[in-house]
Design a protein around this motif. Structure first.
Motif, PDB file in Angstrom:
ATOM      1  N   ARG A   1      38.066  18.814  -1.583  1.00  0.00           N
ATOM      2  CA  ARG A   1      39.328  18.114  -1.338  1.00  0.00           C
ATOM      3  C   ARG A   1      39.443  17.599   0.101  1.00  0.00           C
ATOM      4  O   ARG A   1      39.808  16.454   0.333  1.00  0.00           O
ATOM      5  CB  ARG A   1      40.483  19.057  -1.661  1.00  0.00           C
ATOM      6  N   GLU A   2      39.112  18.450   1.064  1.00  0.00           N
ATOM      7  CA  GLU A   2      39.220  18.039   2.472  1.00  0.00           C
ATOM      8  C   GLU A   2      38.223  16.939   2.817  1.00  0.00           C
ATOM      9  O   GLU A   2      38.568  15.942   3.441  1.00  0.00           O
ATOM     10  CB  GLU A   2      39.023  19.229   3.394  1.00  0.00           C
ATOM     11  N   ARG A   3      36.970  17.148   2.403  1.00  0.00           N
ATOM     12  CA  ARG A   3      35.948  16.135   2.688  1.00  0.00           C
ATOM     13  C   ARG A   3      36.329  14.805   2.042  1.00  0.00           C
ATOM     14  O   ARG A   3      36.251  13.747   2.659  1.00  0.00           O
ATOM     15  CB  ARG A   3      34.590  16.582   2.173  1.00  0.00           C
ATOM     16  N   ASP A   4      36.772  14.849   0.785  1.00  0.00           N
ATOM     17  CA  ASP A   4      37.137  13.625   0.089  1.00  0.00           C
ATOM     18  C   ASP A   4      38.348  12.954   0.742  1.00  0.00           C
ATOM     19  O   ASP A   4      38.416  11.730   0.822  1.00  0.00           O
ATOM     20  CB  ASP A   4      37.405  13.906  -1.384  1.00  0.00           C
ATOM     21  N   GLY A   5      39.282  13.755   1.229  1.00  0.00           N
ATOM     22  CA  GLY A   5      40.434  13.196   1.936  1.00  0.00           C
ATOM     23  C   GLY A   5      40.018  12.508   3.221  1.00  0.00           C
ATOM     24  O   GLY A   5      40.514  11.425   3.552  1.00  0.00           O
ATOM     25  N   LEU A   6      39.081  13.104   3.958  1.00  0.00           N
ATOM     26  CA  LEU A   6      38.585  12.492   5.184  1.00  0.00           C
ATOM     27  C   LEU A   6      37.800  11.213   4.888  1.00  0.00           C
ATOM     28  O   LEU A   6      37.929  10.211   5.603  1.00  0.00           O
ATOM     29  CB  LEU A   6      37.710  13.476   5.968  1.00  0.00           C
TER      30      LEU A   6
ATOM     31  N   ALA B   1      40.895  13.350  -4.027  1.00  0.00           N
ATOM     32  CA  ALA B   1      41.333  14.436  -3.141  1.00  0.00           C
ATOM     33  C   ALA B   1      42.727  14.937  -3.497  1.00  0.00           C
ATOM     34  O   ALA B   1      43.091  16.064  -3.158  1.00  0.00           O
ATOM     35  CB  ALA B   1      41.310  13.965  -1.693  1.00  0.00           C
ATOM     36  N   LYS B   2      43.507  14.099  -4.186  1.00  0.00           N
ATOM     37  CA  LYS B   2      44.876  14.458  -4.576  1.00  0.00           C
ATOM     38  C   LYS B   2      45.727  14.855  -3.370  1.00  0.00           C
ATOM     39  O   LYS B   2      46.510  15.786  -3.427  1.00  0.00           O
ATOM     40  CB  LYS B   2      44.875  15.561  -5.630  1.00  0.00           C
ATOM     41  N   LEU B   3      45.541  14.091  -2.278  1.00  0.00           N
ATOM     42  CA  LEU B   3      46.354  14.283  -1.081  1.00  0.00           C
ATOM     43  C   LEU B   3      47.360  13.138  -1.040  1.00  0.00           C
ATOM     44  O   LEU B   3      46.985  11.977  -0.864  1.00  0.00           O
ATOM     45  CB  LEU B   3      45.483  14.305   0.179  1.00  0.00           C
ATOM     46  N   GLU B   4      48.622  13.482  -1.224  1.00  0.00           N
ATOM     47  CA  GLU B   4      49.678  12.484  -1.396  1.00  0.00           C
ATOM     48  C   GLU B   4      49.728  11.450  -0.263  1.00  0.00           C
ATOM     49  O   GLU B   4      49.809  10.249  -0.519  1.00  0.00           O
ATOM     50  CB  GLU B   4      51.027  13.194  -1.532  1.00  0.00           C
TER      51      GLU B   4
END
Length: 92
Positions: free
Chosen positions: A42-47, A75-78
């Motif tokens: 999730r974090e890597r994909d968000g970055l 990443a499902k980061l809004e």
């Protein structure tokens, strides 16, 4: 032009500390390359989403936008997804 360190935290700092300026495109590309070497998450994909969307803002290549928005959704980061949607609205 290489970011200091190759850990997720190092690359997050490098991404945050890189100004949104055309002269920084090679640095954003290097950050993307190094992030792709790390295990998915999730974090890597968000970055990756942020880096690709920043590249889209600077260079305007559709491929960067599509990759950035795709990683934002994965990443499902809004906040990152909303950035992608806002940038996408400007494309129409």
């Amino acid at each position: 032009m290489r970011p200091n360190g190759d850990t997720l935290a190092d690359l997050a700092r490098a991404l945050r500390g890189t100004p949104l300026e055309a002269s920084q495109v090679p640095r954003f590309r290097e950050i993307v390359r190094l992030l792709h070497r790390l295990p998915p998450g999730r974090e890597r994909d968000g970055l990756l989403a942020v880096a690709y969307l920043r590249l889209y803002q600077l260079v305007g290549q559709e491929e960067d936008y599509l990759k950035g928005y795709s990683y934002a959704r994965t990443a499902k980061l809004e906040l990152v997804r909303l950035l992608g949607e806002r940038l996408g609205e400007g494309k129409r």
